[in-house]
Design a protein around this motif. Sequence first.
Motif, PDB file in Angstrom:
ATOM      1  N   VAL A  88       0.890  -1.032   0.002  1.00  0.00           N
ATOM      2  CA  VAL A  88      -0.052  -0.128   0.162  1.00  0.00           C
ATOM      3  C   VAL A  88       0.910   1.331  -0.151  1.00  0.00           C
ATOM      4  CG1 VAL A  88      -1.714   1.475   1.290  1.00  0.00           C
ATOM      5  CG2 VAL A  88      -1.936  -1.090   1.108  1.00  0.00           C
ATOM      6  N   PHE A  89       1.597   1.397   1.006  1.00  0.00           N
ATOM      7  CA  PHE A  89       2.854   2.545   0.996  1.00  0.00           C
ATOM      8  C   PHE A  89       3.844   1.969   0.295  1.00  0.00           C
ATOM      9  CE2 PHE A  89       0.249   2.970   4.555  1.00  0.00           C
ATOM     10  CZ  PHE A  89      -0.345   4.358   4.566  1.00  0.00           C
ATOM     11  N   ASN A  90       3.749   2.089  -1.095  1.00  0.00           N
ATOM     12  CA  ASN A  90       4.937   1.262  -1.988  1.00  0.00           C
ATOM     13  C   ASN A  90       6.183   2.361  -2.135  1.00  0.00           C
ATOM     14  OD1 ASN A  90       6.083  -0.147  -4.005  1.00  0.00           O
ATOM     15  ND2 ASN A  90       4.208  -0.758  -4.953  1.00  0.00           N
ATOM     16  N   TYR A  91       7.063   2.224  -1.351  1.00  0.00           N
ATOM     17  CA  TYR A  91       8.105   3.047  -1.592  1.00  0.00           C
ATOM     18  C   TYR A  91       9.165   2.559  -2.685  1.00  0.00           C
ATOM     19  CZ  TYR A  91      12.688   5.210  -0.895  1.00  0.00           C
ATOM     20  OH  TYR A  91      13.932   5.949  -0.894  1.00  0.00           O
ATOM     21  N   LYS A  92       8.929   1.206  -2.989  1.00  0.00           N
ATOM     22  CA  LYS A  92       9.913   0.855  -4.114  1.00  0.00           C
ATOM     23  C   LYS A  92       9.609   1.421  -5.384  1.00  0.00           C
ATOM     24  CE  LYS A  92      11.457  -3.883  -6.014  1.00  0.00           C
ATOM     25  NZ  LYS A  92      11.315  -5.130  -6.159  1.00  0.00           N
ATOM     26  N   HIS A  93       8.255   1.408  -5.582  1.00  0.00           N
ATOM     27  CA  HIS A  93       7.420   2.010  -6.728  1.00  0.00           C
ATOM     28  C   HIS A  93       7.743   3.693  -6.724  1.00  0.00           C
ATOM     29  CE1 HIS A  93       4.713   2.447 -10.012  1.00  0.00           C
ATOM     30  NE2 HIS A  93       4.255   3.674  -9.491  1.00  0.00           N
ATOM     31  N   PHE A  94       7.743   4.142  -5.764  1.00  0.00           N
ATOM     32  CA  PHE A  94       7.980   5.628  -5.653  1.00  0.00           C
ATOM     33  C   PHE A  94       9.468   5.933  -5.801  1.00  0.00           C
ATOM     34  CE2 PHE A  94       9.287   9.249  -2.747  1.00  0.00           C
ATOM     35  CZ  PHE A  94       8.605  10.184  -3.222  1.00  0.00           C
ATOM     36  N   SER A  95      10.470   5.166  -5.589  1.00  0.00           N
ATOM     37  CA  SER A  95      11.649   5.371  -5.620  1.00  0.00           C
ATOM     38  C   SER A  95      12.393   4.769  -6.918  1.00  0.00           C
ATOM     39  CB  SER A  95      12.377   4.800  -4.467  1.00  0.00           C
ATOM     40  OG  SER A  95      12.355   3.196  -4.291  1.00  0.00           O
ATOM     41  N   ARG A  96      11.487   4.258  -7.775  1.00  0.00           N
ATOM     42  CA  ARG A  96      12.079   3.492  -8.926  1.00  0.00           C
ATOM     43  C   ARG A  96      12.812   4.648  -9.873  1.00  0.00           C
ATOM     44  NH1 ARG A  96       7.227   4.544 -10.142  1.00  0.00           N
ATOM     45  NH2 ARG A  96       6.278   4.660 -12.344  1.00  0.00           N
ATOM     46  N   THR A  97      13.875   4.095 -10.369  1.00  0.00           N
ATOM     47  CA  THR A  97      14.771   5.169 -11.206  1.00  0.00           C
ATOM     48  C   THR A  97      14.120   5.311 -12.563  1.00  0.00           C
ATOM     49  OG1 THR A  97      16.134   3.274 -12.175  1.00  0.00           O
ATOM     50  CG2 THR A  97      16.769   4.443 -10.229  1.00  0.00           C
ATOM     51  N   ASN A  98      13.178   4.593 -13.146  1.00  0.00           N
ATOM     52  CA  ASN A  98      12.607   4.544 -14.653  1.00  0.00           C
ATOM     53  C   ASN A  98      11.346   5.138 -14.574  1.00  0.00           C
ATOM     54  OD1 ASN A  98      11.217   2.420 -13.303  1.00  0.00           O
ATOM     55  ND2 ASN A  98      11.396   0.934 -15.129  1.00  0.00           N
ATOM     56  N   ALA A  99      10.805   5.923 -13.402  1.00  0.00           N
ATOM     57  CA  ALA A  99       9.491   6.530 -13.517  1.00  0.00           C
ATOM     58  C   ALA A  99       9.541   7.753 -14.348  1.00  0.00           C
ATOM     59  CB  ALA A  99       9.458   7.223 -11.890  1.00  0.00           C
ATOM     60  N   PRO A 100       8.405   7.822 -15.073  1.00  0.00           N
ATOM     61  CA  PRO A 100       8.275   9.091 -16.238  1.00  0.00           C
ATOM     62  C   PRO A 100       8.713  10.327 -15.550  1.00  0.00           C
ATOM     63  CG  PRO A 100       6.367   7.432 -16.101  1.00  0.00           C
ATOM     64  CD  PRO A 100       7.110   6.980 -15.063  1.00  0.00           C
ATOM     65  N   VAL A 101       9.273  11.269 -16.307  1.00  0.00           N
ATOM     66  CA  VAL A 101       9.639  12.606 -15.777  1.00  0.00           C
ATOM     67  C   VAL A 101       8.459  13.044 -15.430  1.00  0.00           C
ATOM     68  CG1 VAL A 101      10.816  14.645 -16.448  1.00  0.00           C
ATOM     69  CG2 VAL A 101      11.399  12.503 -17.242  1.00  0.00           C
ATOM     70  N   THR A 102       7.326  12.981 -15.841  1.00  0.00           N
ATOM     71  CA  THR A 102       6.005  13.821 -15.486  1.00  0.00           C
ATOM     72  C   THR A 102       5.416  13.177 -14.217  1.00  0.00           C
ATOM     73  OG1 THR A 102       4.862  12.285 -16.835  1.00  0.00           O
ATOM     74  CG2 THR A 102       5.555  14.496 -17.927  1.00  0.00           C
ATOM     75  N   GLU A 103       5.725  11.939 -13.759  1.00  0.00           N
ATOM     76  CA  GLU A 103       5.455  11.375 -12.471  1.00  0.00           C
ATOM     77  C   GLU A 103       6.023  11.714 -11.179  1.00  0.00           C
ATOM     78  OE1 GLU A 103       5.153   6.843 -10.839  1.00  0.00           O
ATOM     79  OE2 GLU A 103       4.610   7.246 -12.934  1.00  0.00           O
ATOM     80  N   TYR A 104       5.064  11.985 -10.216  1.00  0.00           N
ATOM     81  CA  TYR A 104       5.618  12.400  -9.082  1.00  0.00           C
ATOM     82  C   TYR A 104       6.539  11.332  -8.332  1.00  0.00           C
ATOM     83  CZ  TYR A 104       6.007  14.112  -4.302  1.00  0.00           C
ATOM     84  OH  TYR A 104       6.715  14.443  -3.070  1.00  0.00           O
ATOM     85  N   SER A 105       7.605  11.378  -7.988  1.00  0.00           N
ATOM     86  CA  SER A 105       8.409  10.369  -7.654  1.00  0.00           C
ATOM     87  C   SER A 105       9.746  10.630  -6.805  1.00  0.00           C
ATOM     88  CB  SER A 105       9.093   9.570  -8.578  1.00  0.00           C
ATOM     89  OG  SER A 105      10.145  10.453  -9.436  1.00  0.00           O
ATOM     90  N   ALA A 106      10.457   9.866  -6.285  1.00  0.00           N
ATOM     91  CA  ALA A 106      11.548  10.252  -5.440  1.00  0.00           C
ATOM     92  C   ALA A 106      12.599  11.291  -6.105  1.00  0.00           C
ATOM     93  CB  ALA A 106      12.342   9.201  -5.069  1.00  0.00           C
ATOM     94  N   TYR A 107      12.699  11.268  -7.088  1.00  0.00           N
ATOM     95  CA  TYR A 107      13.340  12.539  -7.888  1.00  0.00           C
ATOM     96  C   TYR A 107      12.761  13.620  -7.818  1.00  0.00           C
ATOM     97  CZ  TYR A 107      17.276  10.261 -10.693  1.00  0.00           C
ATOM     98  OH  TYR A 107      18.371   9.646 -11.076  1.00  0.00           O
TER      99      TYR A 107
END
Length: 325
Positions: A88-107
Motif C-alpha cells: 500500500v505504501f509502496n516505496y519501491k515504486h515511488f523510488s524507482r529510477t525509470n519513473a516517467p519524468v512527469t510522474e511524482y516520484s523520489a526524483y
Amino acid sequence: MIAIKSNLQRNLDALAEHHCAELKPSIIARLGSLKTRQQTFINQNIDRILTGKPKQLSDLLSEYKKFCTAKGRGALLAKNINKGLKSVFNYKHFSRTNAPVTEYSAYTLVKKLDVNTCPYCNRNYTVTVDKKKRVTRPDIDHFISQAKNPLVGLSFYNLIPSCLVCNRSVKNQQPTVYGRYIHPYEEGFGTATKFNFFSLDVDSLTGLSDNYIVTVEHNTLEPEKVQRCVNNCKLFKLPEIYDAAHHGEIADIVRRHYISGGKYLEMLQDTFPQLGSIDDLYKIAFGTFWNEEDFIKRPLSKLTKDIVDQLVFINPVKPKSAIFL
C-alpha cells in the motif's frame, strides 16, 4: 548533522502538502487488500501519515498498533498489523529510477527539497541531476525504519535525502528511535557538538603537515541535546570518518591562520573592500558558508566553521568601506 531548514526557497510544510496530494489517491486505491482495522485507521489518518512531523509519526505508530489490536471485532494480532502495508505504501515504486519524468516520484521530491549535501555527515554532495534525463539523485534514508514500520514508508518527514555512505554503508538497517537521535528536519548539531583537532608534530602546528587527531567536543551546557548528538556520532561513525579523511582540509585552514597571524579575513577585506560582509569574505577565504543555515549547501561547512572558531581567526568587526557594485 546539519538541519534541513524551511525557508523561502524550501517551504517544508508546503512540500509536505504537495507530497500528500500526489500520493494520497494511489494509496487509498490500494487499501482494499488490507484488513478492516487497517483500512479504517489509514482512511481516518492518511493526511497525518503523509505530512506528520517527526514526533507525530512516532505517536501515530503507537496509535496504529493500539487501534489494530484493541479487543473487538476485527482485532489483529500484533504480529499481523503490518501485513500488506508495504504494497500500500509502496516505496519501491515511488523510488524507482525509470519513473516517467512527469510522474511524482523520489526524483521529484529530492529535487524540490534542494538539499545539496548529506545532512548526516556534511561530507558528500547529494545533488539531483534531473533535466531532460534523470541522471542521479541522493539516497533517501527512512529515519524510522520502513522495514519494521511500513506505515511511514512514504511519510514526507521520514524521508531524508542522504549520501550512499551514510544510508547504506554506515547506518544501513540500524534502527533509530525518535527522541534519541538528532532529526535533520528538526535540528542540527549547532553549538552542542563541534569538531576539534590536535596537532601531533611541529609542522602540523603551521599547516605544513596534516598530522592531526580529529575529535568531536560536546557542550556540557546542553546535556539533553548532547546525548542525541552522541548517539548520531556513534550511528554515523563521524569521529572515525572525519579523523581518517579530512586532515588535509584542516592543514589548509591552519596554514592560512599561521601565515596571517589570524588576520586572514582582515587581509582579504583590505584587498577586496567591495566584498563587504563577513559572509562574502568567509566564502572567499574558506570555500564554505559562515551561517549555519547555509551549511547544507556545501560539504564540510560544519567542520570548517568549527576549526576556524577553534583557531580564533580575527574577523573584521565592520566593513571598512563596503562597496556594492
